[in-house]
Design a protein around this motif. Structure first.
Motif, PDB file in Angstrom:
ATOM      1  N   ILE A  82      33.217  35.763  47.329  1.00 61.79           N
ATOM      2  CA  ILE A  82      32.658  35.793  45.714  1.00 61.79           C
ATOM      3  C   ILE A  82      34.544  35.699  44.717  1.00 61.79           C
ATOM      4  O   ILE A  82      35.430  34.436  44.097  1.00 61.79           O
ATOM      5  N   PHE A  83      35.672  36.357  45.257  1.00 62.82           N
ATOM      6  CA  PHE A  83      36.708  35.558  44.908  1.00 62.82           C
ATOM      7  C   PHE A  83      37.650  34.590  45.211  1.00 62.82           C
ATOM      8  O   PHE A  83      38.500  33.905  44.543  1.00 62.82           O
ATOM      9  N   ALA A  84      37.705  34.427  46.386  1.00 61.33           N
ATOM     10  CA  ALA A  84      37.316  32.925  46.784  1.00 61.33           C
ATOM     11  C   ALA A  84      36.869  31.461  45.678  1.00 61.33           C
ATOM     12  O   ALA A  84      37.442  30.492  45.952  1.00 61.33           O
ATOM     13  N   ASP A  85      36.205  31.875  45.418  1.00 61.13           N
ATOM     14  CA  ASP A  85      35.495  30.987  44.589  1.00 61.13           C
ATOM     15  C   ASP A  85      35.831  30.642  42.765  1.00 61.13           C
ATOM     16  O   ASP A  85      36.071  29.584  42.443  1.00 61.13           O
ATOM     17  N   ILE A  86      37.232  31.769  42.866  1.00 59.82           N
ATOM     18  CA  ILE A  86      37.503  31.699  40.955  1.00 59.82           C
ATOM     19  C   ILE A  86      38.148  30.179  41.054  1.00 59.82           C
ATOM     20  O   ILE A  86      37.969  29.767  39.837  1.00 59.82           O
ATOM     21  N   PRO A  87      39.375  29.950  41.962  1.00 63.12           N
ATOM     22  CA  PRO A  87      39.900  29.087  41.717  1.00 63.12           C
ATOM     23  C   PRO A  87      38.838  27.558  41.224  1.00 63.12           C
ATOM     24  O   PRO A  87      39.402  26.778  40.457  1.00 63.12           O
ATOM     25  N   ASN A  88      38.030  27.702  41.208  1.00 61.61           N
ATOM     26  CA  ASN A  88      36.657  26.183  41.645  1.00 61.61           C
ATOM     27  C   ASN A  88      36.203  26.307  40.097  1.00 61.61           C
ATOM     28  O   ASN A  88      36.199  24.943  39.308  1.00 61.61           O
ATOM     29  N   PHE A  89      37.131  27.385  38.844  1.00 64.51           N
ATOM     30  CA  PHE A  89      36.388  27.282  37.361  1.00 64.51           C
ATOM     31  C   PHE A  89      37.225  27.841  37.129  1.00 64.51           C
ATOM     32  O   PHE A  89      37.491  27.712  35.755  1.00 64.51           O
ATOM     33  N   THR A  90      38.557  28.874  37.210  1.00 64.34           N
ATOM     34  CA  THR A  90      40.185  28.727  35.818  1.00 64.34           C
ATOM     35  C   THR A  90      40.708  29.050  37.012  1.00 64.34           C
ATOM     36  O   THR A  90      40.817  28.842  38.096  1.00 64.34           O
ATOM     37  N   ASP A  91      41.447  29.124  36.591  1.00 62.01           N
ATOM     38  CA  ASP A  91      43.643  29.068  36.857  1.00 62.01           C
ATOM     39  C   ASP A  91      44.167  30.209  36.963  1.00 62.01           C
ATOM     40  O   ASP A  91      45.028  30.176  36.133  1.00 62.01           O
TER      41      ASP A  91
END
Length: 103
Positions: A82-91
Motif C-alpha cells: 500500500i505504501f509503495a503505491d503512494i508515489p504513484n499519485f502524490t509527492d
C-alpha cells in the motif's frame, strides 16, 4: 471500532493524481485490507475553511476498522504494498490519525 484518517496536505506545489487515487489506490486498499477488518472507506476532498480560505488538506481517506488490532494486522500483511503505491499519485507526506468511534 476505529477510524483511520489519512490526510494529504493542500498546496499548489503538491502533486495529487485524483484519477489514479480513486481508480487504482483505493481499490487496492479495499482489496487488501477488507479481509483484515476494514469495514468501510470514504474519500473526501477539502474545499475550504469556514472563512473561505484554502483548506489545510486537499484529500482525506476515512478508513473504518473493527478494531485497532485489525488495522495493525492489515498493515502488517499489506502495508508495504500500500505504501509503495503512494508515489504513484502524490509527492506529499500524509498525516495519519487513529480515532476511536464513540457514536
Amino acid at each position: 471500532m476505529i477510524l483511520v484518517t489519512v490526510m494529504y496536505p493542500a498546496g499548489a506545489e503538491t502533486k495529487f493524481d485524483l484519477d489514479y487515487y480513486l481508480s487504482k489506490h483505493m481499490p487496492l486498499v479495499r482489496e487488501r485490507w477488507t479481509p483484515h477488518g476494514l469495514t468501510s472507506t470514504q474519500v473526501v476532498k477539502g474545499v475550504s475553511k469556514p472563512d473561505g480560505s484554502a483548506p489545510d488538506f486537499q484529500m482525506m481517506a476515512l478508513l473504518t476498522f473493527g478494531s485497532l488490532d485489525n488495522f495493525k494486522a492489515a498493515g502488517k500483511a499489506h502495508g508495504r504494498e500500500i505504501f509503495a503505491d503512494i508515489p504513484n499519485f502524490t509527492d506529499t507526506q500524509a498525516t495519519v490519525q487513529i480515532s476511536e468511534i464513540l457514536a
